[in-house]
Design an enzyme around this catalytic site. Structure first.
Site, PDB file in Angstrom:
ATOM      1  N   ILE A  26      10.115 -11.481  -2.618  1.00  0.00           N
ATOM      2  CA  ILE A  26       8.732 -11.003  -2.594  1.00  0.00           C
ATOM      3  C   ILE A  26       7.887 -12.063  -1.896  1.00  0.00           C
ATOM      4  O   ILE A  26       7.883 -13.233  -2.319  1.00  0.00           O
ATOM      5  CB  ILE A  26       8.188 -10.826  -4.044  1.00  0.00           C
ATOM      6  CG1 ILE A  26       9.180 -10.045  -4.918  1.00  0.00           C
ATOM      7  CG2 ILE A  26       6.801 -10.198  -4.014  1.00  0.00           C
ATOM      8  CD1 ILE A  26       9.452  -8.640  -4.503  1.00  0.00           C
TER       9      ILE A  26
ATOM     10  N   GLY B  80       0.813  -1.223   0.000  1.00  0.00           N
ATOM     11  CA  GLY B  80       0.000   0.000   0.000  1.00  0.00           C
ATOM     12  C   GLY B  80       0.846   1.272   0.000  1.00  0.00           C
ATOM     13  O   GLY B  80       0.315   2.372  -0.150  1.00  0.00           O
TER      14      GLY B  80
ATOM     15  N   TYR C 157       4.177   4.400  22.633  1.00  0.00           N
ATOM     16  CA  TYR C 157       3.971   5.104  21.361  1.00  0.00           C
ATOM     17  C   TYR C 157       4.006   6.602  21.635  1.00  0.00           C
ATOM     18  O   TYR C 157       3.203   7.113  22.413  1.00  0.00           O
ATOM     19  CB  TYR C 157       2.612   4.674  20.809  1.00  0.00           C
ATOM     20  CG  TYR C 157       2.328   5.081  19.387  1.00  0.00           C
ATOM     21  CD1 TYR C 157       2.517   4.179  18.347  1.00  0.00           C
ATOM     22  CD2 TYR C 157       1.840   6.345  19.075  1.00  0.00           C
ATOM     23  CE1 TYR C 157       2.238   4.530  17.033  1.00  0.00           C
ATOM     24  CE2 TYR C 157       1.567   6.707  17.761  1.00  0.00           C
ATOM     25  CZ  TYR C 157       1.768   5.787  16.748  1.00  0.00           C
ATOM     26  OH  TYR C 157       1.492   6.123  15.452  1.00  0.00           O
TER      27      TYR C 157
HETATM   28  C1  LIG Z   1      -1.316   6.840   9.246  1.00  0.00           C
HETATM   29  C2  LIG Z   1      -0.557   5.574   9.439  1.00  0.00           C
HETATM   30  C3  LIG Z   1      -0.922   4.711  10.457  1.00  0.00           C
HETATM   31  C4  LIG Z   1      -0.209   3.531  10.645  1.00  0.00           C
HETATM   32  N1  LIG Z   1      -0.599   2.671  11.631  1.00  0.00           N
HETATM   33  C5  LIG Z   1       0.060   1.508  11.817  1.00  0.00           C
HETATM   34  C6  LIG Z   1      -0.352   0.588  12.827  1.00  0.00           C
HETATM   35  O1  LIG Z   1      -1.327   0.818  13.555  1.00  0.00           O
HETATM   36  N2  LIG Z   1       0.352  -0.548  12.956  1.00  0.00           N
HETATM   37  C7  LIG Z   1       1.403  -0.862  12.146  1.00  0.00           C
HETATM   38  O2  LIG Z   1       1.985  -1.926  12.286  1.00  0.00           O
HETATM   39  N3  LIG Z   1       1.831   0.007  11.207  1.00  0.00           N
HETATM   40  C8  LIG Z   1       1.181   1.157  11.000  1.00  0.00           C
HETATM   41  N4  LIG Z   1       1.588   2.032  10.027  1.00  0.00           N
HETATM   42  C9  LIG Z   1       2.762   1.697   9.191  1.00  0.00           C
HETATM   43  C10 LIG Z   1       2.394   0.901   7.909  1.00  0.00           C
HETATM   44  O3  LIG Z   1       1.031   1.037   7.597  1.00  0.00           O
HETATM   45  C11 LIG Z   1       2.742  -0.548   8.122  1.00  0.00           C
HETATM   46  O4  LIG Z   1       4.146  -0.694   8.157  1.00  0.00           O
HETATM   47  C12 LIG Z   1       2.197  -1.518   7.077  1.00  0.00           C
HETATM   48  O5  LIG Z   1       2.533  -2.819   7.474  1.00  0.00           O
HETATM   49  C13 LIG Z   1       2.705  -1.253   5.675  1.00  0.00           C
HETATM   50  O6  LIG Z   1       1.888  -1.939   4.753  1.00  0.00           O
HETATM   51  P1  LIG Z   1       1.885  -1.530   3.210  1.00  0.00           P
HETATM   52  O7  LIG Z   1       1.064  -2.520   2.472  1.00  0.00           O
HETATM   53  O8  LIG Z   1       1.507  -0.124   3.065  1.00  0.00           O
HETATM   54  O9  LIG Z   1       3.399  -1.770   2.862  1.00  0.00           O
HETATM   55  P2  LIG Z   1       4.430  -0.814   2.112  1.00  0.00           P
HETATM   56  O10 LIG Z   1       4.522   0.472   2.824  1.00  0.00           O
HETATM   57  O11 LIG Z   1       4.120  -0.798   0.680  1.00  0.00           O
HETATM   58  O12 LIG Z   1       5.764  -1.652   2.339  1.00  0.00           O
HETATM   59  C14 LIG Z   1       6.321  -1.808   3.618  1.00  0.00           C
HETATM   60  C15 LIG Z   1       7.617  -2.623   3.486  1.00  0.00           C
HETATM   61  O13 LIG Z   1       7.320  -3.946   3.080  1.00  0.00           O
HETATM   62  C16 LIG Z   1       7.891  -4.262   1.805  1.00  0.00           C
HETATM   63  N5  LIG Z   1       6.880  -5.047   1.099  1.00  0.00           N
HETATM   64  C17 LIG Z   1       5.603  -4.690   0.819  1.00  0.00           C
HETATM   65  N6  LIG Z   1       4.953  -5.703   0.257  1.00  0.00           N
HETATM   66  C18 LIG Z   1       5.830  -6.739   0.161  1.00  0.00           C
HETATM   67  C19 LIG Z   1       5.748  -8.076  -0.320  1.00  0.00           C
HETATM   68  N7  LIG Z   1       4.638  -8.579  -0.809  1.00  0.00           N
HETATM   69  N8  LIG Z   1       6.871  -8.842  -0.256  1.00  0.00           N
HETATM   70  C20 LIG Z   1       8.023  -8.364   0.261  1.00  0.00           C
HETATM   71  N9  LIG Z   1       8.154  -7.120   0.739  1.00  0.00           N
HETATM   72  C21 LIG Z   1       7.058  -6.316   0.696  1.00  0.00           C
HETATM   73  C22 LIG Z   1       8.235  -2.915   1.193  1.00  0.00           C
HETATM   74  O14 LIG Z   1       9.335  -3.002   0.307  1.00  0.00           O
HETATM   75  C23 LIG Z   1       8.556  -2.079   2.427  1.00  0.00           C
HETATM   76  O15 LIG Z   1       9.876  -2.330   2.844  1.00  0.00           O
HETATM   77  C24 LIG Z   1       0.887   3.220   9.812  1.00  0.00           C
HETATM   78  C25 LIG Z   1       1.240   4.090   8.769  1.00  0.00           C
HETATM   79  C26 LIG Z   1       0.529   5.267   8.596  1.00  0.00           C
HETATM   80  C27 LIG Z   1       0.912   6.182   7.489  1.00  0.00           C
END
Ligand SMILES: Cc1cc2nc3c(=O)[nH]c(=O)nc-3n(C[C@H](O)[C@H](O)[C@H](O)COP(=O)(O)OP(=O)(O)OC[C@H]3O[C@@H](n4cnc5c(N)ncnc54)[C@H](O)[C@@H]3O)c2cc1C
Length: 559
Positions: free
Chosen positions: A273, A137, A474
């Site tokens: 991946i 995402g 936090y």
């Molecule tokens: C407003 C806000 C609130 C948040 N709240 C939380 C929370 O409550 N708890 C929490 O844990 N985190 C939270 N986060 C952080 C973030 O949402 C998490 O880290 C989430 O797990 C990331 O998911 P994503 O799909 O967006 O991954 P991305 O941001 O796209 O990727 C995250 C990492 O994973 C890798 N990656 C992604 N997909 C794959 C795949 N399929 N295979 C291998 N590597 C991959 C990417 O290269 C990157 O290093 C928050 C962020 C924001 C902006």
């Protein structure tokens, strides 16, 4: 393919939604007076079409080769897609956008539709020494998705997982769902709920983050005290690496050596991946009870919630705010009329008279989930524990209000960034015996950084994600930097806080991950031997070093 949820490229969430500060006059006037904000909002994201974007560095032949693998629809080369895939959602990312700083714009966005596509992309990238940045995402807050490359790879492509988003099977007997990891939280949960199940993983970013991102970054949901972090929910997974495909064994437990899945979970895309996972399901809870309490001090609240956990009761949510955060949350209530404002003032006086004084009181949001008898038993047990404390039951109206708005707070950050404020969060975890000390140490390190920088700021914290042995802490900090210097001044604050965390028995991250931003502290946290092992694993899976360069592993001068 189900479309990814549309979201603001320059901020958080639904493009039609914003946090209306005018509905919360107490909050904003309080903040204005603390930070001495005089100006009106003046810092806005630039129009997308005005941003100058360098030509893609991929040559004609490389693009043709990619078209053979993915078809032209699977390669996005437009300036719009390349800019909107450049950053994640950290403070540093969003402030760079507002300052018009666009670094590390990827050369193309690739949309694989199958695991075979991923294998072929990795093979092509390895042959051509092109960096591949996996992306779910894109909600990383630690620089995890930024397309940095090492000096051997001038070209960089983002591998966007959005099209691998199917629930492949749901087994009611095994209580397992096999899922492709590009699926977004909301979509996954809807499909599970239709069968009476839930993953019970709800990070604040739930609607805009994916299963793959959760696993790769070791995410924690807001109900993790009961249901665990994402690493507790994975039964087995598939990792596609440049060296081949690895599947872990789909069994509930094994004694076949170290836990394979736990070496992959949290690998942040540097090994391969993660394309699919078999996820452990829960039956949808019959009862959800959310309520709120007010303690006369943070220390008293801490002792009370620790006692709950000690007695083996696992609430779904425990969110205990320190006094600064409590006062902020009080001020955040929507005030719709003069009458309710008056009532508010009277309530405040009453609380102070009863010993719940500003700058000392501590708000607890407590959630209980499960079967009706379980929740009933837990309510009674908690009531008994709380008899030993000076605590006021604010009731389920406040608790349900928190639950209803539990994904809304990130919208507030976008409003405050318009005033060029520093708005960021930090999270860590430590054992119970150290929680109070670490809380005080990090707060004072951040306050000292404000003084050193000669800026006004405020720092607050809460406990969440509780364990029998300790808790996550936090922190949220807000500051008014000198004009045009938000990024440099943020770096000073972040460094002071992170140094203090690792020097005082905390981890550099409980659930956001390492990415780029936490990398300088990883060596201290892991030690030489563990780092060498990680590097060797990286070499084994990714000999050409194409996967997500610059993340998780310290660079030469950081080691
Ligand atoms: C407003 C806000 C609130 C948040 N709240 C939380 C929370 O409550 N708890 C929490 O844990 N985190 C939270 N986060 C952080 C973030 O949402 C998490 O880290 C989430 O797990 C990331 O998911 P994503 O799909 O967006 O991954 P991305 O941001 O796209 O990727 C995250 C990492 O994973 C890798 N990656 C992604 N997909 C794959 C795949 N399929 N295979 C291998 N590597 C991959 C990417 O290269 C990157 O290093 C928050 C962020 C924001 C902006």
């Amino acid at each position: 393919m189900k479309d990814a949820p549309s979201s603001k490229w320059w901020g958080w969430g639904d493009p039609d939604k914003r946090f209306d500060l005018s509905l919360r006059p107490y909050f904003f006037s309080n903040l204005k007076s603390i930070l001495k904000i005089e100006n009106a909002p003046h810092l806005f994201p630039p129009p997308l079409e005005k941003i100058s974007v360098p030509e893609t560095k991929l040559d004609h032949e490389e693009i043709l080769a990619l078209e053979k693998i993915l078809s032209p629809e699977g390669i996005w080369l437009s300036s719009k897609e390349r800019i909107t895939h450049a950053y994640g959602k950290s403070f540093r990312d969003l402030m760079r956008i507002r300052y018009g700083i666009f670094e590390n714009i990827p050369d193309a966005i690739l949309i694989p539709r199958s695991e075979a596509d991923i294998l072929r992309i990795l093979e092509w990238a390895q042959q051509n020494k092109i960096a591949v940045i996996p992306r779910g995402g894109g909600t990383s807050v630690v620089g995890g998705v930024e397309a940095v490359s090492d000096p051997t790879q001038r070209k960089r492509v983002v591998l966007d997982m959005r099209a691998l988003n199917r629930v492949l099977s749901i087994s009611e007997t095994d209580m397992i769902a096999e899922v492709e990891t590009g699926i977004f939280g909301g979509d996954l949960e809807t499909q599970l709920n239709q069968k009476g199940f839930s993953l019970c993983h709800f990070p604040e970013s739930f609607q805009y983050s994916t299963l793959g991102g959760w696993i790769a970054a070791r995410s924690a949901g807001q109900q993790s005290t009961l249901y665990g972090k994402i690493e507790d929910m994975v039964e087995s997974l598939r990792l596609i690496t440049p060296a081949g495909v690895v599947d872990s064994l789909p069994v509930p437990a094994a004694a076949n050596g170290p836990d394979w899945d736990q070496l992959i979970i949290g690998s942040e895309g540097i090994f391969g991946i993660i394309s699919r996972a078999r996820m452990k399901l829960k039956i949808l809870p019959q009862e959800k009870y959310y309520t709120a309490y007010l303690f006369n001090s943070f220390e008293a609240g801490m002792a009370a919630v620790q006692e709950i956990i000690r007695q083996g009761i696992l609430p779904s949510t425990v969110r205990l705010s320190d006094s600064t955060e409590t006062d902020f949350i009080f001020s955040l209530r929507e005030i719709s009329s003069a009458f309710s404002a008056l009532l508010d003032r009277n309530m405040q006086k009453w609380f102070a008279w009863k010993g719940f004084v500003p700058h000392k009181r501590s708000l607890l949001i407590l959630g209980l989930e499960g079967t009706l008898p379980k929740v009933k038993y837990e309510k009674a047990a908690i009531k008994k524990i709380f008899k030993h404390y000076t605590v006021f039951h604010l009731g389920s109206k406040v608790g349900n209000g928190w639950y209803r708005h539990r994904f809304e707070n990130p919208y507030l950050r976008d409003e405050l960034l318009g005033y060029e404020l520093i708005v960021d969060t930090l999270e860590t975890a430590t054992e119970w015996g150290n929680v109070e000390h670490l809380h005080a140490a990090v707060k004072s390190a951040i306050e000292a950084a404000f003084r050193e920088l000669e800026i006004k700021g405020v720092v607050m914290a809460h406990l969440s994600h509780l364990y029998t042995t300790g808790s996550s802490l936090y922190f949220i900090f807000l500051a008014k930097p000198h004009r045009g210097r938000a990024l440099e001044e943020w770096t000073v604050i972040k460094r002071a806080a992170s140094d203090t965390i690792v020097e005082n028995g905390g981890t550099i991250s409980h659930h956001h991950g390492v990415g780029i931003d936490h990398r300088p502290w990883i060596r201290k946290e892991l030690g030489t031997l563990q780092l060498q092992l990680l590097r060797q694993m990286k070499k084994q899976f990714d000999p050409a070093g194409i996967l997500n360069p610059g993340k998780l592993l310290p660079t030469e001068n950081e080691t």
